[in-house]
Design an enzyme around this catalytic site. Structure first.
Site, PDB file in Angstrom:
ATOM      1  N   ASN A   9       0.876  -1.172   0.000  1.00 44.92           N
ATOM      2  CA  ASN A   9       0.000   0.000   0.000  1.00 44.92           C
ATOM      3  C   ASN A   9       0.914   1.223   0.000  1.00 44.92           C
ATOM      4  OD1 ASN A   9      -1.762   2.078   0.467  1.00 44.92           O
ATOM      5  ND2 ASN A   9      -2.361   1.424   2.536  1.00 44.92           N
ATOM      6  N   LYS A  11       0.173   4.225  -0.178  1.00 46.12           N
ATOM      7  CA  LYS A  11      -0.447   5.416   0.415  1.00 46.12           C
ATOM      8  C   LYS A  11      -0.197   6.608  -0.521  1.00 46.12           C
ATOM      9  CE  LYS A  11      -0.105   3.216   4.863  1.00 46.12           C
ATOM     10  NZ  LYS A  11      -0.068   3.346   6.313  1.00 46.12           N
ATOM     11  N   HIS A  95      -9.454   1.283   4.922  1.00 49.85           N
ATOM     12  CA  HIS A  95      -8.178   1.486   5.615  1.00 49.85           C
ATOM     13  C   HIS A  95      -8.406   2.439   6.783  1.00 49.85           C
ATOM     14  CE1 HIS A  95      -4.093   2.648   6.538  1.00 49.85           C
ATOM     15  NE2 HIS A  95      -3.710   1.550   5.908  1.00 49.85           N
ATOM     16  N   GLU A  97      -6.817   4.848   7.844  1.00 50.36           N
ATOM     17  CA  GLU A  97      -6.603   6.271   7.530  1.00 50.36           C
ATOM     18  C   GLU A  97      -7.832   6.860   6.845  1.00 50.36           C
ATOM     19  OE1 GLU A  97      -2.885   5.612   5.515  1.00 50.36           O
ATOM     20  OE2 GLU A  97      -1.994   5.055   7.446  1.00 50.36           O
ATOM     21  N   GLU A 166      -5.374  -4.669  10.582  1.00 48.69           N
ATOM     22  CA  GLU A 166      -4.336  -3.662  10.794  1.00 48.69           C
ATOM     23  C   GLU A 166      -4.627  -2.918  12.089  1.00 48.69           C
ATOM     24  OE1 GLU A 166      -2.391  -2.556   6.687  1.00 48.69           O
ATOM     25  OE2 GLU A 166      -3.876  -1.089   7.304  1.00 48.69           O
ATOM     26  N   GLY A 172       2.625   2.438  10.833  1.00 45.08           N
ATOM     27  CA  GLY A 172       3.606   3.510  10.661  1.00 45.08           C
ATOM     28  C   GLY A 172       4.294   3.923  11.956  1.00 45.08           C
ATOM     29  N   SER A 208       3.518  -1.968  10.397  1.00 49.92           N
ATOM     30  CA  SER A 208       4.961  -2.039  10.646  1.00 49.92           C
ATOM     31  C   SER A 208       5.562  -3.407  10.326  1.00 49.92           C
ATOM     32  CB  SER A 208       5.276  -1.625  12.093  1.00 49.92           C
ATOM     33  OG  SER A 208       4.906  -0.276  12.311  1.00 49.92           O
ATOM     34  N   GLY A 229       2.878  -1.067   4.273  1.00 52.57           N
ATOM     35  CA  GLY A 229       2.930   0.363   3.961  1.00 52.57           C
ATOM     36  C   GLY A 229       4.340   0.799   3.603  1.00 52.57           C
ATOM     37  N   GLY A 230       5.001   1.450   4.548  1.00 49.27           N
ATOM     38  CA  GLY A 230       6.319   2.045   4.303  1.00 49.27           C
ATOM     39  C   GLY A 230       7.313   1.120   3.620  1.00 49.27           C
TER      40      GLY A 230
HETATM   41  P1  13P Z   1       3.118   0.481   7.677  1.00 53.32           P
HETATM   42  O1  13P Z   1       3.605  -0.821   7.102  1.00 53.32           O
HETATM   43  O2  13P Z   1       3.854   1.662   7.145  1.00 53.32           O
HETATM   44  O3  13P Z   1       3.046   0.436   9.179  1.00 53.32           O
HETATM   45  O4  13P Z   1       1.617   0.690   7.165  1.00 53.32           O
HETATM   46  C1  13P Z   1       0.725  -0.362   7.288  1.00 53.32           C
HETATM   47  C2  13P Z   1      -0.487  -0.035   6.508  1.00 53.32           C
HETATM   48  O5  13P Z   1      -1.246   0.837   6.871  1.00 53.32           O
HETATM   49  C3  13P Z   1      -0.710  -0.780   5.265  1.00 53.32           C
HETATM   50  O6  13P Z   1      -1.974  -0.542   4.757  1.00 53.32           O
END
Ligand code: 13P
Length: 244
Positions: A9, A11, A95, A97, A166, A172, A208, A229-230
């Site tokens: 993802n 983002k 998600h 967010e 999640e 994050g 994470s 994510g990251g």
């Molecule tokens: P991180 O892997 O950056 O913690 O993000 C997880 C996420 O929200 C994937 O959708």
């Protein structure tokens, strides 16, 4: 047998040059294996670029959201049919967010999942509790409420879902749920999916996930892969997670 799935993802990250480099490294580096799938979910404007770079490779792609509406006067929205035109296999819905910053309620998330499924796109429906909810010991109630909303909306389409757990406090933050903590929630979700006749739905963990903790998480009985994510923005790290 349930397959394994790792989804990136991005983002609101990326740019034409950085995407081109990342996609080319992924296309070269990912060796397909039976029952294992890799996918990336990119910002809408980059979907044609992703399609161009990944079409003909074993890597799938998708979007990070989708409208619950089919077409019409919904300024700023993107429909499932539009995503399908760009070869999307997946759309993330719900998600945290989106729930936190953009007002996506359980009902909206459920409608988005239904609209993706109706167009042949697999929704990756996210559930997860906040830190306050975990500390208040309502994790199970929260994730089941979120899952039930989606299950009620999609009916027999439940077998075509992907669910991602999640925990909001792990996104994050560098703070991952331990494999045992994640497995406990996944087992709860699996039991509810089984009741809905969808026991084999892939259940991803997100929050994470890095190359050095992925193998331990993915070794758990009810964790079928990850939503990353990251770490999905770095080809070597993302591939290492996928290989785990
Ligand atoms: P991180 O892997 O950056 O913690 O993000 C997880 C996420 O929200 C994937 O959708």
């Amino acid at each position: 047998m349930r397959g394994k799935l790792v989804v990136g993802n991005w983002k609101m990250n990326g740019g034409l040059a950085a995407n081109a480099a990342l996609l080319s490294e992924l296309a070269t580096g990912w060796k397909p294996a039976a029952g294992r799938e890799l996918a990336v979910c990119a910002p809408y404007p980059y979907l044609p670029q992703v399609q161009g770079a990944l079409a003909g490779t074993p890597i799938a792609w998708g979007a990070q959201d989708v409208s619950e509406h089919d077409a019409g006067a919904f300024t700023g929205e993107v429909s499932a049919r539009m995503l399908a035109e760009f070869g999307c296999r997946y759309a993330i819905v719900g998600h945290s967010e989106r729930r936190q910053y953009f007002g996506d309620t359980d009902a909206i998330v459920a409608a988005k999942a239904g609209s993706a499924l109706a167009t042949g796109i697999t929704p990756i429906a996210c559930v997860g509790e906040t830190l306050a909810e975990r500390e208040g010991r309502v994790t199970e109630a929260v994730v089941l409420r979120q899952l039930d909303a989606v299950l009620a909306a999609v009916g027999s389409g439940a077998t075509r879902l992907v669910i991602a757990y999640e925990p909001v406090w792990a996104i994050g933050t560098g703070r991952t749920a331990s494999p045992a903590e994640a497995q406990a929630v996944h087992a709860t979700l699996r039991a509810r999916l089984a009741k809905a006749g969808a026991v084999d739905v892939p259940l991803l963990y997100g929050g994470s996930v890095k190359a050095d903790n992925a193998a331990a998480l993915f070794a758990m009985a009810d964790i079928d892969g990850g939503l990353i994510g990251g770490a999905s923005l770095k080809a070597a790290e993302f591939l290492a997670i996928a290989r785990a």
